[in-house]
Design an enzyme around this catalytic site. Structure first.
Site, PDB file in Angstrom:
ATOM      1  N   GLU A 250       0.869  -1.104   0.096  1.00  0.00           N
ATOM      2  CA  GLU A 250       0.103  -0.051   0.108  1.00  0.00           C
ATOM      3  C   GLU A 250       0.771   1.150   0.097  1.00  0.00           C
ATOM      4  OE1 GLU A 250      -2.664  -0.197   3.354  1.00  0.00           O
ATOM      5  OE2 GLU A 250      -3.642  -2.063   2.727  1.00  0.00           O
ATOM      6  N   LYS A 252       2.592   4.394   1.254  1.00  0.00           N
ATOM      7  CA  LYS A 252       2.742   4.738   2.882  1.00  0.00           C
ATOM      8  C   LYS A 252       2.532   6.333   2.674  1.00  0.00           C
ATOM      9  CE  LYS A 252       5.811   5.242   6.783  1.00  0.00           C
ATOM     10  NZ  LYS A 252       5.229   6.552   7.434  1.00  0.00           N
ATOM     11  N   PHE A 343      -6.953   1.863   5.736  1.00  0.00           N
ATOM     12  CA  PHE A 343      -6.322   0.727   5.547  1.00  0.00           C
ATOM     13  C   PHE A 343      -6.316  -0.375   6.474  1.00  0.00           C
ATOM     14  CE2 PHE A 343      -3.302   3.876   7.539  1.00  0.00           C
ATOM     15  CZ  PHE A 343      -3.079   3.127   8.753  1.00  0.00           C
ATOM     16  N   ARG A 419       5.050  -2.757  17.347  1.00  0.00           N
ATOM     17  CA  ARG A 419       5.710  -2.765  16.091  1.00  0.00           C
ATOM     18  C   ARG A 419       6.306  -3.936  15.578  1.00  0.00           C
ATOM     19  NH1 ARG A 419       7.674   1.949  13.955  1.00  0.00           N
ATOM     20  NH2 ARG A 419       7.382   3.473  15.417  1.00  0.00           N
TER      21      ARG A 419
HETATM   22  P1  ATP Z   1       8.099   8.202   9.486  1.00  0.00           P
HETATM   23  O1  ATP Z   1       9.090   8.552  10.514  1.00  0.00           O
HETATM   24  O2  ATP Z   1       8.680   6.969   8.749  1.00  0.00           O
HETATM   25  O3  ATP Z   1       7.472   9.242   8.771  1.00  0.00           O
HETATM   26  P2  ATP Z   1       6.032   7.844  11.266  1.00  0.00           P
HETATM   27  O4  ATP Z   1       6.684   8.534  12.152  1.00  0.00           O
HETATM   28  O5  ATP Z   1       4.793   8.376  10.568  1.00  0.00           O
HETATM   29  O6  ATP Z   1       7.160   7.394  10.093  1.00  0.00           O
HETATM   30  P3  ATP Z   1       6.249   4.923  11.465  1.00  0.00           P
HETATM   31  O7  ATP Z   1       5.534   4.216  12.973  1.00  0.00           O
HETATM   32  O8  ATP Z   1       7.523   4.834  11.252  1.00  0.00           O
HETATM   33  O9  ATP Z   1       5.638   6.616  12.079  1.00  0.00           O
HETATM   34  O10 ATP Z   1       5.087   4.737  10.456  1.00  0.00           O
HETATM   35  C1  ATP Z   1       3.938   4.071  10.566  1.00  0.00           C
HETATM   36  C2  ATP Z   1       2.772   5.112  10.044  1.00  0.00           C
HETATM   37  O11 ATP Z   1       2.638   5.137   8.773  1.00  0.00           O
HETATM   38  C3  ATP Z   1       1.487   4.968  10.694  1.00  0.00           C
HETATM   39  O12 ATP Z   1       1.422   5.205  11.929  1.00  0.00           O
HETATM   40  C4  ATP Z   1       0.651   5.470   9.685  1.00  0.00           C
HETATM   41  O13 ATP Z   1       0.341   6.946  10.171  1.00  0.00           O
HETATM   42  C5  ATP Z   1       1.620   5.587   8.443  1.00  0.00           C
HETATM   43  N1  ATP Z   1       0.790   5.292   7.235  1.00  0.00           N
HETATM   44  C6  ATP Z   1       0.589   5.873   6.036  1.00  0.00           C
HETATM   45  N2  ATP Z   1       0.078   4.816   5.168  1.00  0.00           N
HETATM   46  C7  ATP Z   1      -0.155   3.853   5.714  1.00  0.00           C
HETATM   47  C8  ATP Z   1      -0.646   2.424   5.504  1.00  0.00           C
HETATM   48  N3  ATP Z   1      -1.084   2.120   4.064  1.00  0.00           N
HETATM   49  N4  ATP Z   1      -0.638   1.498   6.178  1.00  0.00           N
HETATM   50  C9  ATP Z   1      -0.317   1.600   7.647  1.00  0.00           C
HETATM   51  N5  ATP Z   1       0.062   2.868   7.899  1.00  0.00           N
HETATM   52  C10 ATP Z   1       0.380   3.850   7.121  1.00  0.00           C
END
Ligand code: ATP
Length: 567
Positions: A250, A252, A343, A419
Site C-alpha cells: 500500500e 505509505k 487501510f 511494532r
Molecule cells: P516516518 O518516521 O517514517 O515518517 P512515522 O513517524 O509516521 O514514520 P512509523 O511508525 O514509522 O511512523 O510509520 C507508521 C505510520 O505510517 C503509521 O502510524 C501511519 O500513520 C502511516 N501510514 C501511512 N500509510 C499507511 C498504510 N497504508 N498502512 C499503515 N500505516 C500507514
C-alpha cells in the site's frame, strides 16, 4: 489506602535509576495492593483515569503556588522565591510544610481515595469561580498532607511526578508479582493493556491470576486503541523476506494516523497518541456517516492533505496545524482539505476483527467503504509477489508525493500498539528523527522575548537523553510551519526550572528534525550530537512513547559510517 504509603513508594522508586530494581519495588507493592485499591495504578503513572480517558488534572504552576501559600499560610512571594532557588515546586512545598509542621502538630490522615476524589473534580470545573473552586479542592488536600505527601501531591498536580515509572515498568511489576516474570504472560499483559488502555482493569485481572481472562479483554468502540506500527526495511526484497511473498503493498501516505470509531450515529476520531480530535474534523464525521456502511466499527486510516486547485497530495507539515487548532475550523477545513485513506478495520458490527487475517479485513474495507476521491477511499493497494511490480508501485507512490510503501503479511492479525514484523515500511533513505524538546534558551536582539534555541532529546531506557540543540527551520512569525512565537507559547507553560540562560522544559512537545550527520559527543548525555539539525514539523500526533530511541540513533550513526566507507 493511606496516601502516605503511596508517597513512600514514590520515594523508593525515585531512589534508583535501575529498571530491574524499580520493577522489584513495584512488584512487592502490587502483590499486596488490594483489588479495591486498583485506581492507585492511575496515580502511579501520574494520572487519575485510564489512559484512554481524556480528563487530565492540568493545574498550572501558578495555581499550585497559590494553593501551597494558602495551605501553609506563607506569602506567595516566599513560595516563588524558594521556587527560583530550588527549581522544583514539589520540593518547595515539602520544605515549607516541614517548617510549618514544627509549629502545628495537628494533621488529618490523607487516603488515596480522598486524593482521587478531589483530583477527579478538577477537570470538570468550568465557568465562573472555577479558580477558587480548584483552589479549595487542592488546599483541602494540602492542609492534611505531611511534607513527603506535599512533595508528591504537588508534582502530581503539575504533571511532573518524576519517579521514572512507565507503563512498561508497571507491566513488568505485575508480571513479576503474579507470574514469576514469564515472558509469555508479560506479553499477554501488554496485549491486554494495548487493547484496553486501562492499567487498573488489567491489574484486577492479573490479581486473580487468570491469564485466560487477559485474552478476553474486549475492544470497546469509543475507547481509543493504540495503533499497530511497522518495522523498517530498506529494500523491497527484504520486505518480502519479512512479510512473505506474495503480500499486500500500500502507499505509505504522508499524513497522520486517524482511528475512527462509530457507534450507531456517534463518530469519534482519535490520533495515534489517543487524543480525541473529533471536533477538529467535522468533515470526516460526515464522510464516515455518508460513505461507510455499518452500525458499529473501528477503522484505521491515514488522513492526507491535498492542494485544492492542483489536487496534488501535500506533506504532513502542511496539515499538522489541523490537529491542534480548535477554532475557525470551518475555514481551516476549506483551506487545508484532507482525504481519508482507510487501510485497516479492527471491529465490525459487534465483532472484534483483530484475529482475522489482514487479507479478509482488507476485503471487508472494500465492501463497506464507498470510494469518493478527495474525501474517503480504501487505501491504494496491490497484492503481489513480483519484485518488479512491487518496485513499480513504490516508484508510483513517490511520484504521487507519498513517503513510500507499506508491505503487509496477508495472514497477520492486528496487534494494537506493537511494532510488528508482519507489516513493514519502505521509504527512501533519509535522515529524520522525532525528538522531544527538553530545554530552551531565550533569544536576543530581534528574537528577544521568544524562546529561540531548543534542546532536543531522544528516549533512553530510563528517561530522555539530550542529542542536540536546534534553532533552524523555524519562522519568526507565520501562519504556516513552526514559528518562534508559536513554540514559545507552547513551551512556556511547560517550564520546569530556569537557571540563568538555561531553561529546563517538561518533555511534551515532539518535533520532527532532519540533520546532516550524527557525531559522537561528550557534551550531551546521549553520547551523540546532531550536526546541523533543522526543524521540519511539530508532531502533535506522536506520543512520547514512540519518539526516536537511543538505540535507533546508534544504528543511524553506524549506518552512516558504513555508507561513508562504501561510497
Ligand atoms: P516516518 O518516521 O517514517 O515518517 P512515522 O513517524 O509516521 O514514520 P512509523 O511508525 O514509522 O511512523 O510509520 C507508521 C505510520 O505510517 C503509521 O502510524 C501511519 O500513520 C502511516 N501510514 C501511512 N500509510 C499507511 C498504510 N497504508 N498502512 C499503515 N500505516 C500507514
Amino acid at each position: 489506602m493511606l496516601y502516605k504509603k503511596l508517597a513512600e513508594l514514590y520515594k523508593e522508586l525515585s531512589s534508583t535509576t535501575k529498571r530491574l530494581e524499580k520493577t522489584e519495588i513495584l512488584s512487592k507493592f502490587l502483590k499486596y495492593l488490594p483489588e479495591s485499591d486498583r485506581d492507585v495504578l492511575y496515580l502511579l503513572l501520574g494520572g487519575i483515569y485510564p489512559e484512554y480517558d481524556e480528563r487530565r488534572i492540568g493545574i498550572s504552576n501558578q495555581l499550585a503556588i497559590k494553593a501551597i501559600s494558602k495551605s501553609i499560610g506563607a506569602d506567595k512571594n516566599e513560595v516563588v522565591k524558594e521556587w527560583k532557588s530550588i527549581g522544583d515546586l514539589g520540593q518547595v512545598a515539602e520544605k515549607l510544610k516541614t517548617k510549618k509542621k514544627q509549629s502545628t502538630l495537628h494533621s488529618n490522615v490523607l487516603t488515596t481515595g480522598k486524593v482521587l476524589e478531589n483530583l477527579r473534580k478538577l477537570p470538570g470545573l468550568e465557568g465562573k469561580g472555577t479558580v477558587n473552586k480548584k483552589l479549595a479542592l487542592i488546599t483541602e488536600l494540602f492542609t492534611s498532607a505531611s511534607p513527603i505527601e506535599m512533595l508528591y501531591l504537588t508534582r502530581t498536580l503539575i504533571g511532573d511526578l518524576r519517579i521514572g515509572v512507565q507503563e512498561s515498568t508497571v507491566r513488568e511489576g505485575m508480571s513479576s508479582a503474579f507470574f514469576n516474570k514469564e515472558k509469555t504472560t508479560s506479553e499477554l499483559i501488554q496485549k491486554a493493556i494495548d487493547k484496553s488502555n486501562d492499567l487498573a482493569l488489567v491489574f484486577e485481572i492479573v490479581k486473580k491470576g487468570k491469564t485466560r481472562d487477559l485474552k478476553k479483554v474486549p475492544l470497546k468502540v469509543g475507547h481509543p486503541i493504540k495503533a499497530m506500527l511497522p518495522k523498517k526495511v530498506s529494500k523491497i526484497k527484504d520486505g518480502f523476506k519479512e512479510v512473505g511473498q506474495p503480500c499486500a503493498l500500500e502507499y505509505k501516505y504522508d499524513g497522520f494516523r486517524m482511528l475512527i470509531h462509530k457507534k450507531k450515529n456517534e463518530i469519534i476520531l482519535f490520533t495515534r497518541s489517543l487524543e480525541n480530535v473529533t471536533k477538529q474534523f467535522p468533515e470526516v464525521v460526515d464522510y464516515v456517516k455518508k460513505h461507510v456502511k455499518g452500525d458499529s466499527l473501528i477503522l484505521d486510516s491515514e488522513a492526507v492533505g491535498f492542494d485544492k486547485k492542483t489536487k496534488k497530495y501535500t506533506d504532513f507539515q502542511a496539515i499538522s496545524q489541523r490537529i491542534r487548532r480548535k477554532y475557525d475550523i470551518d475555514q481551516l477545513k476549506e483551506k487545508l482539505p484532507i482525504e481519508l485513506n482507510i487501510f485497516d478495520i479492527l471491529y465490525y458490527d459487534g465483532k472484534s476483527l483483530l484475529d482475522e487475517p489482514f487479507e479478509k479485513r482488507a476485503q471487508l474495507i472494500r465492501k463497506i467503504v464507498k470510494n469518493i476521491p478527495y474525501k474517503i477511499i480504501a487505501s491504494k493497494q496491490i497484492i503481489t509477489g513480483n519484485e518488479k511490480k512491487a518496485i513499480e508501485f513504490y516508484k508510483k507512490a513517490l511520484k504521487d508525493n507519498q513517503e513510500g510503501v507499506m508491505m503487509k503479511n496477508l495472514n497477520s492479525p492486528y496487534r494494537p500498539g506493537r511494532r510488528v514484523g508482519n507489516m513493514v515500511k519502505m521509504k527512501p533513505e533519509e535522515r529524520d528523527l522525532d525528538l522531544v524538546i527538553t530545554g530552551a534558551e531565550y533569544g536576543t536582539g530581534k528574537r528577544s522575548g521568544w524562546l529561540s534555541s531548543f534542546i532536543l532529546s531522544c528516549k533512553g531506557s530510563n528517561g530522555y537523553l539530550r542529542v542536540g540543540k536546534v534553532g533552524t527551520g523555524i519562522k519568526e512569525k507565520s501562519e504556516e510551519g513552526i514559528s518562534f512565537d508559536e513554540l514559545t507559547k507552547l513551551l512556556v507553560p511547560l517550564i520546569k526550572k530556569e537557571k540563568g540562560k538555561n531553561i529546563e522544559i517538561k518533555p511534551k512537545i515532539v518535533v520532527a528534525v532532519t540533520y546532516q550527520e550524527i557525531q559522537k559527543s561528550p557534551n550531551y548525555d546521549s553520547g551523540f550530537a546532531l550536526r546541523f539539525p533543522r526543524f521540519t514539523a511539530l508532531r502533535p500526533d506522536k506520543p512520547l512513547s514512540e519518539i526516536t530511541t537511543l538505540d535507533e540513533i546508534k544504528k543511524d550513526f553506524e549506518n552512516q559510517k558504513r555508507n561513508y566507507r562504501y561510497g
